[in-house]
Each structure stands twice: as C-alpha cells, then as structure tokens.
Write a protein that holds these residues in place. Structure first.
Motif, PDB file in Angstrom:
ATOM      1  N   ASP A 113      -6.266 -50.019 -16.683  1.00 35.94           N
ATOM      2  CA  ASP A 113      -6.381 -50.408 -18.089  1.00 35.94           C
ATOM      3  C   ASP A 113      -7.491 -49.647 -18.812  1.00 35.94           C
ATOM      4  O   ASP A 113      -7.670 -49.808 -20.017  1.00 35.94           O
ATOM      5  CB  ASP A 113      -6.657 -51.911 -18.197  1.00 35.94           C
ATOM      6  CG  ASP A 113      -5.457 -52.752 -17.788  1.00 35.94           C
ATOM      7  OD1 ASP A 113      -4.322 -52.259 -17.912  1.00 35.94           O
ATOM      8  OD2 ASP A 113      -5.653 -53.894 -17.325  1.00 35.94           O
ATOM      9  N   ARG A 114      -8.239 -48.832 -18.085  1.00 39.34           N
ATOM     10  CA  ARG A 114      -9.354 -48.095 -18.680  1.00 39.34           C
ATOM     11  C   ARG A 114      -8.976 -46.686 -19.103  1.00 39.34           C
ATOM     12  O   ARG A 114      -9.687 -46.075 -19.909  1.00 39.34           O
ATOM     13  CB  ARG A 114     -10.516 -48.009 -17.672  1.00 39.34           C
ATOM     14  CG  ARG A 114     -11.272 -49.312 -17.462  1.00 39.34           C
ATOM     15  CD  ARG A 114     -12.235 -49.195 -16.293  1.00 39.34           C
ATOM     16  NE  ARG A 114     -13.126 -50.347 -16.192  1.00 39.34           N
ATOM     17  CZ  ARG A 114     -14.401 -50.329 -16.531  1.00 39.34           C
ATOM     18  NH1 ARG A 114     -14.955 -49.228 -16.997  1.00 39.34           N
ATOM     19  NH2 ARG A 114     -15.144 -51.415 -16.410  1.00 39.34           N
ATOM     20  N   VAL A 115      -7.920 -46.134 -18.520  1.00 36.96           N
ATOM     21  CA  VAL A 115      -7.535 -44.749 -18.786  1.00 36.96           C
ATOM     22  C   VAL A 115      -6.052 -44.693 -19.100  1.00 36.96           C
ATOM     23  O   VAL A 115      -5.315 -45.656 -18.863  1.00 36.96           O
ATOM     24  CB  VAL A 115      -7.856 -43.840 -17.579  1.00 36.96           C
ATOM     25  CG1 VAL A 115      -9.343 -43.839 -17.260  1.00 36.96           C
ATOM     26  CG2 VAL A 115      -7.056 -44.273 -16.342  1.00 36.96           C
ATOM     27  N   ARG A 116      -5.597 -43.548 -19.616  1.00 38.79           N
ATOM     28  CA  ARG A 116      -4.159 -43.370 -19.824  1.00 38.79           C
ATOM     29  C   ARG A 116      -3.460 -43.306 -18.468  1.00 38.79           C
ATOM     30  O   ARG A 116      -3.943 -42.674 -17.542  1.00 38.79           O
ATOM     31  CB  ARG A 116      -3.907 -42.121 -20.655  1.00 38.79           C
ATOM     32  CG  ARG A 116      -4.269 -42.295 -22.125  1.00 38.79           C
ATOM     33  CD  ARG A 116      -3.956 -41.066 -22.920  1.00 38.79           C
ATOM     34  NE  ARG A 116      -4.794 -39.934 -22.508  1.00 38.79           N
ATOM     35  CZ  ARG A 116      -4.645 -38.692 -22.961  1.00 38.79           C
ATOM     36  NH1 ARG A 116      -3.681 -38.409 -23.813  1.00 38.79           N
ATOM     37  NH2 ARG A 116      -5.446 -37.735 -22.546  1.00 38.79           N
ATOM     38  N   ARG A 117      -2.318 -43.949 -18.411  1.00 38.38           N
ATOM     39  CA  ARG A 117      -1.712 -44.221 -17.110  1.00 38.38           C
ATOM     40  C   ARG A 117      -0.931 -43.042 -16.543  1.00 38.38           C
ATOM     41  O   ARG A 117      -0.914 -42.843 -15.328  1.00 38.38           O
ATOM     42  CB  ARG A 117      -0.825 -45.468 -17.226  1.00 38.38           C
ATOM     43  CG  ARG A 117      -1.664 -46.732 -17.355  1.00 38.38           C
ATOM     44  CD  ARG A 117      -1.020 -47.799 -18.172  1.00 38.38           C
ATOM     45  NE  ARG A 117      -1.883 -48.983 -18.289  1.00 38.38           N
ATOM     46  CZ  ARG A 117      -1.666 -49.958 -19.153  1.00 38.38           C
ATOM     47  NH1 ARG A 117      -0.630 -49.901 -19.979  1.00 38.38           N
ATOM     48  NH2 ARG A 117      -2.491 -50.989 -19.216  1.00 38.38           N
ATOM     49  N   ARG A 125       8.525 -38.265 -20.604  1.00 37.65           N
ATOM     50  CA  ARG A 125       8.069 -38.208 -21.996  1.00 37.65           C
ATOM     51  C   ARG A 125       7.603 -39.590 -22.433  1.00 37.65           C
ATOM     52  O   ARG A 125       8.400 -40.522 -22.537  1.00 37.65           O
ATOM     53  CB  ARG A 125       9.204 -37.737 -22.902  1.00 37.65           C
ATOM     54  CG  ARG A 125       9.699 -36.337 -22.591  1.00 37.65           C
ATOM     55  CD  ARG A 125      10.975 -36.055 -23.356  1.00 37.65           C
ATOM     56  NE  ARG A 125      11.552 -34.753 -22.999  1.00 37.65           N
ATOM     57  CZ  ARG A 125      12.801 -34.393 -23.263  1.00 37.65           C
ATOM     58  NH1 ARG A 125      13.613 -35.245 -23.890  1.00 37.65           N
ATOM     59  NH2 ARG A 125      13.238 -33.202 -22.912  1.00 37.65           N
ATOM     60  N   VAL A 126       6.331 -39.716 -22.684  1.00 39.67           N
ATOM     61  CA  VAL A 126       5.787 -40.993 -23.131  1.00 39.67           C
ATOM     62  C   VAL A 126       4.519 -40.724 -23.925  1.00 39.67           C
ATOM     63  O   VAL A 126       3.733 -39.842 -23.589  1.00 39.67           O
ATOM     64  CB  VAL A 126       5.481 -41.914 -21.923  1.00 39.67           C
ATOM     65  CG1 VAL A 126       4.464 -41.299 -20.990  1.00 39.67           C
ATOM     66  CG2 VAL A 126       5.012 -43.281 -22.393  1.00 39.67           C
ATOM     67  N   HIS A 127       4.353 -41.479 -25.002  1.00 41.19           N
ATOM     68  CA  HIS A 127       3.141 -41.366 -25.809  1.00 41.19           C
ATOM     69  C   HIS A 127       2.220 -42.527 -25.466  1.00 41.19           C
ATOM     70  O   HIS A 127       2.600 -43.690 -25.576  1.00 41.19           O
ATOM     71  CB  HIS A 127       3.480 -41.397 -27.300  1.00 41.19           C
ATOM     72  CG  HIS A 127       2.257 -41.416 -28.173  1.00 41.19           C
ATOM     73  ND1 HIS A 127       1.433 -40.326 -28.310  1.00 41.19           N
ATOM     74  CD2 HIS A 127       1.709 -42.416 -28.928  1.00 41.19           C
ATOM     75  CE1 HIS A 127       0.437 -40.628 -29.127  1.00 41.19           C
ATOM     76  NE2 HIS A 127       0.588 -41.889 -29.512  1.00 41.19           N
ATOM     77  N   GLU A 128       1.021 -42.209 -25.044  1.00 39.95           N
ATOM     78  CA  GLU A 128       0.039 -43.238 -24.710  1.00 39.95           C
ATOM     79  C   GLU A 128      -1.185 -43.096 -25.599  1.00 39.95           C
ATOM     80  O   GLU A 128      -1.765 -42.013 -25.706  1.00 39.95           O
ATOM     81  CB  GLU A 128      -0.410 -43.101 -23.250  1.00 39.95           C
ATOM     82  CG  GLU A 128       0.600 -43.472 -22.213  1.00 39.95           C
ATOM     83  CD  GLU A 128      -0.033 -43.447 -20.831  1.00 39.95           C
ATOM     84  OE1 GLU A 128      -0.538 -44.505 -20.398  1.00 39.95           O
ATOM     85  OE2 GLU A 128      -0.042 -42.379 -20.202  1.00 39.95           O
ATOM     86  N   GLU A 129      -1.566 -44.177 -26.228  1.00 36.23           N
ATOM     87  CA  GLU A 129      -2.826 -44.201 -26.953  1.00 36.23           C
ATOM     88  C   GLU A 129      -3.981 -44.282 -25.958  1.00 36.23           C
ATOM     89  O   GLU A 129      -3.858 -44.884 -24.891  1.00 36.23           O
ATOM     90  CB  GLU A 129      -2.874 -45.408 -27.895  1.00 36.23           C
ATOM     91  CG  GLU A 129      -1.816 -45.402 -28.977  1.00 36.23           C
ATOM     92  CD  GLU A 129      -2.059 -44.338 -30.030  1.00 36.23           C
ATOM     93  OE1 GLU A 129      -3.202 -43.830 -30.092  1.00 36.23           O
ATOM     94  OE2 GLU A 129      -1.123 -44.016 -30.782  1.00 36.23           O
ATOM     95  N   ARG A 130      -5.093 -43.665 -26.318  1.00 39.67           N
ATOM     96  CA  ARG A 130      -6.263 -43.783 -25.449  1.00 39.67           C
ATOM     97  C   ARG A 130      -6.743 -45.233 -25.458  1.00 39.67           C
ATOM     98  O   ARG A 130      -6.916 -45.820 -26.526  1.00 39.67           O
ATOM     99  CB  ARG A 130      -7.382 -42.858 -25.939  1.00 39.67           C
ATOM    100  CG  ARG A 130      -8.596 -42.800 -24.996  1.00 39.67           C
ATOM    101  CD  ARG A 130      -9.629 -41.832 -25.530  1.00 39.67           C
ATOM    102  NE  ARG A 130      -9.097 -40.480 -25.524  1.00 39.67           N
ATOM    103  CZ  ARG A 130      -9.104 -39.669 -24.474  1.00 39.67           C
ATOM    104  NH1 ARG A 130      -9.598 -40.118 -23.315  1.00 39.67           N
ATOM    105  NH2 ARG A 130      -8.620 -38.453 -24.550  1.00 39.67           N
TER     106      ARG A 130
END
Length: 410
Positions: A73-77, A191-196
């Motif tokens: 939960d602290r970093v992009r997965r 393909r996935v968009h992850e918010e920081r």
C-alpha cells in the motif's frame, strides 16, 4: 450461456490473460522448487527434520504478513511485482553455490527471503488485480487462477523431480529463476494506470492495524475469513491422516500420489465454475456449500474402500477451494484500494497460518488416536463451520431486508 463461460470471459480480456499467464508461470517454478528443496536437503544431510524445515522457512514469514503487507500500500503495485520477481530470480541463482551440508545455511536463508517476498508479492498482486479487471470478473478470474495453479501442481513437481535427478538442485533453482523473469516480463505488458500512493500518516504497525481493523469490522468479510481459517486448520489436520488412510486401504505409501492427483483434478474442475456459482449464490453460500462437501468427504475417508477414498479425494479437491475463492474475492470487492494490500495480507495470515498449525498438531494426533475416529471428528467440525457460516449468511439476509444499502452484496 457460452459468453459467460469462465475461461472465455477471462482470456478474452487482454490484461486478465497476461496476468493469469504470469501467475501460472511463477506458480510452476515455485511448485517445482518446493519439492526439490526438501529432496536436496535430504540428500545432503540424510535428515527428515532438516528437509521439513524447508517448508517452515517458506511459511514462517506469513506470521509477519500484516506488517509486510503494508509495503503493497506504500508503493505502486505493478513496479513492485516486476522488481520482486526479478529480485527473486537473481537471488535463486545464488543457490549454485550450494554443494555440501556446510552450504545449507545459504539455501535456508534464500528460502526465508523467498517466503518473505511472497508475503509482500501476494497482496500486491491481489490489490493490483482490482485495477486490471472489472469487478464482475473477479470471481471468474480467481476461480480460473485456482484451476491453473492446481493444474501446474499436477506437472511441476514431477518436472522438478526429473530435473533434480538429472542435473541437481541448482538446475531447479535456475528453472524457478527463469519463471520469475518471464512473469516479470508479462506483468510489464499489463496496461494499468496507478496513482502514486499517498504518503502514510501513521507508523508501520499503526498502518498494519488499520487493515486488520477494516477486516474485523466488516460484517461480510469477517465470517468468510474466519471460516477460511477454520477450514484450513481442519484441512491441515486431515492431511496428516493420508498415510494412515493409505495403510488402511492396504496400499504402499506411493498410493498417496494417486489420491493427491485425484484431489488436484477436483480443484482444477471447481475453478472453472466458480465465477458463475459466485454470481448465482454469493460468496458465503458458495463457501458454505464447499465446506459442507469437504466435511462429508473428510468423514468418508474413514471407510476403508478404494472407490470411497478416490471419490472423497475428488470431493476434497472440489470443496476446499470454494471458501478460499469466496473469501479473497470478497476481500478484493469490499476493500478500498489504499487498504487492499494490508487487508489481503492480514486475510492471508488468518486463513493460511492455521493450516501450518493443523499439520503440526495432526502429526502428533495421528500417532495417538485411530485415524478413523479423527476423520469423523474433523468432518463434524467442518459441518459446524458450515453451520456458523450459514447462520451468518441468514443474518446478513435479514439485515438486507431491513436496510439494503448496508447489506453485503450477494
């Protein structure tokens, strides 16, 4: 009807297909190494106890899962999955240095790090999945993952054993390293968009406790996860009776492999129908039905009959995965994204640690008590677990009638 078939629903989704193949590839290498590590230690030391410590080394980090899960939960997965796979692949190559009893510290150290990394990797993978596939596809995906992973267990251990016999343990470690590298490449294509993630406000243990509080306070998740833990405890106890069951049938110990293979076929089959079954029954009814089937199958193993033993093994394979698929699908659906890594890690601890306890306690019980009596008692305990879960389902239904917006989804 055809358009809802689990395999087609998952594989026609590009991201879900890549994700699934990545999981299967890494599971294949893990299953191959799981067998070879124990054999490797046994060959170098002649000790059954030291060989068994390989399993303990991999499972021990599960006890720290609620804390380790906060990393997810602290970093992009997606980057976390890619780098943990590449890191494990590189670490496994160090096992080429293991050539004698004096080098075993390195093997155990690698297995311990391996287990700790998996504890971080699994919640990150589960959490990222909710961003990769649609919510209504989660049950299908989790069921098909069970089918695929159980399918690898029918092939991978034999592959690992053959590779070990021909080239030694380092060759199996190299195979596992390659599978992790391939899995990292496949996740890189997703393909996935992850918010920081937002910067955490509390300390490490405070964040871990936040995930545990969410899980315990949720009226839909708590009974499923507790039922999963109880089922895995009794599954571990049941597993320790297998050699006694085989003795009662009058077969050599090698017949155990036949029973496990039949159980694997059952697990492969249930994954194919899990998605439609979850949509029709809901998580708790699906889980309760699986536990009830498992209860009957475990108690039936007390009957000294080959057809009954084979049917029981198939039924165990069908029933046991139901509560696991239901529980972790519910966790994915009912947990906010920023908490999902921690909640999944806590659920992993509550569900899978009892299995290790069951194996340890069962190993002592089966030496002291007739296995047939134990199997009947384990079956009754599983039926009690079913009743408790069914009662919570009925309670949830009554709550839904009073206030639909507060009820857990079916």
């Amino acid at each position: 009807m055809t358009k809802n078939w689990t395999v087609r629903r998952v594989l026609r989704d590009r991201n879900a297909g890549l994700y699934l193949v990545g999981l299967v590839v890494s599971a294949f290498g893990t299953s191959a190494l799981g067998l070879a590590a124990g054999v490797w230690v046994k060959d170098l030391t002649g000790s059954n106890g030291l060989a068994a410590l390989c399993l303990l080394a991999v499972w021990a980090p599960t006890l720290a899962a609620p804390a380790l899960g906060t990393i997810a939960d602290r970093v992009r997965r997606r980057p976390l999955l890619i780098w943990t796979n590449l890191g494990l692949g590189g670490l496994l190559l160090s096992l080429f240095a293991v050539g004698s009893r004096g080098d075993l510290w390195l093997l155990f150290a690698v297995l311990l790090v391996y287990g700790a990394t998996v504890v971080v990797h699994d919640p990150a993978e589960s959490a990222l999945l909710t961003s990769v596939v649609d919510a209504d596809l989660l049950g299908d995906f989790n069921g098909l993952r069970t089918t695929a992973v159980e399918g690898t267990k029918l092939v991978a251990p034999l592959t690992g054993a053959a590779l070990y016999a021909a080239f030694g343990g380092a060759a199996v470690a190299f195979l596992d390293a390659v599978t992790f590298a391939v899995a990292a490449g496949l996740w890189g294509l997703v393909r996935v968009h992850e918010e920081r993630p937002r910067r955490p406000t509390g300390g490490w243990w405070e964040q871990a406790a936040e995930g545990a509080r969410h899980l315990w306070a949720h009226p839909g998740l708590r009974p499923l996860v507790l039922a999963g833990g109880a089922t895995m405890l009794l599954s571990g106890l049941n597993a320790t009776t297998t050699y006694a069951v085989v003795d009662g049938l009058g077969h050599a110990p090698a017949y155990t492999g036949v029973l496990y293979a039949v159980q694997g076929v059952g697990s492969v089959a249930v994954g194919l129908v899990s998605g439609p079954a979850l949509r029709r029954l809901g998580e708790r009814r699906f889980a309760a039905g699986g536990i009830a089937l498992l209860a009957v199958a475990v108690a039936a193993r007390a009957v000294p009959s080959d057809p009954v033993a084979l049917a029981g093994s198939a039924a165990i394979g069908l029933g046991l995965p139901c509560v696991l698929i239901a529980a972790f699908t519910a966790v994915q659906r009912e947990t906010p994204g920023p908490l999902l890594g921690r909640v999944t890690a806590t659920a992993n601890t509550l569900v899978f640690t009892p299995n290790v306890i069951g194996l340890a306690v069962g190993a002592a019980l089966v030496e002291l008590v007739d296995h047939r009596l134990l199997l009947v008692l384990f079956g009754l305990a599983l039926l009690a677990t079913t009743a408790v879960l069914a009662q919570s389902t009925a309670s949830a239904s009554r709550t839904a009638a009073r206030s639909p917006s507060d009820a857990s989804p079916a």
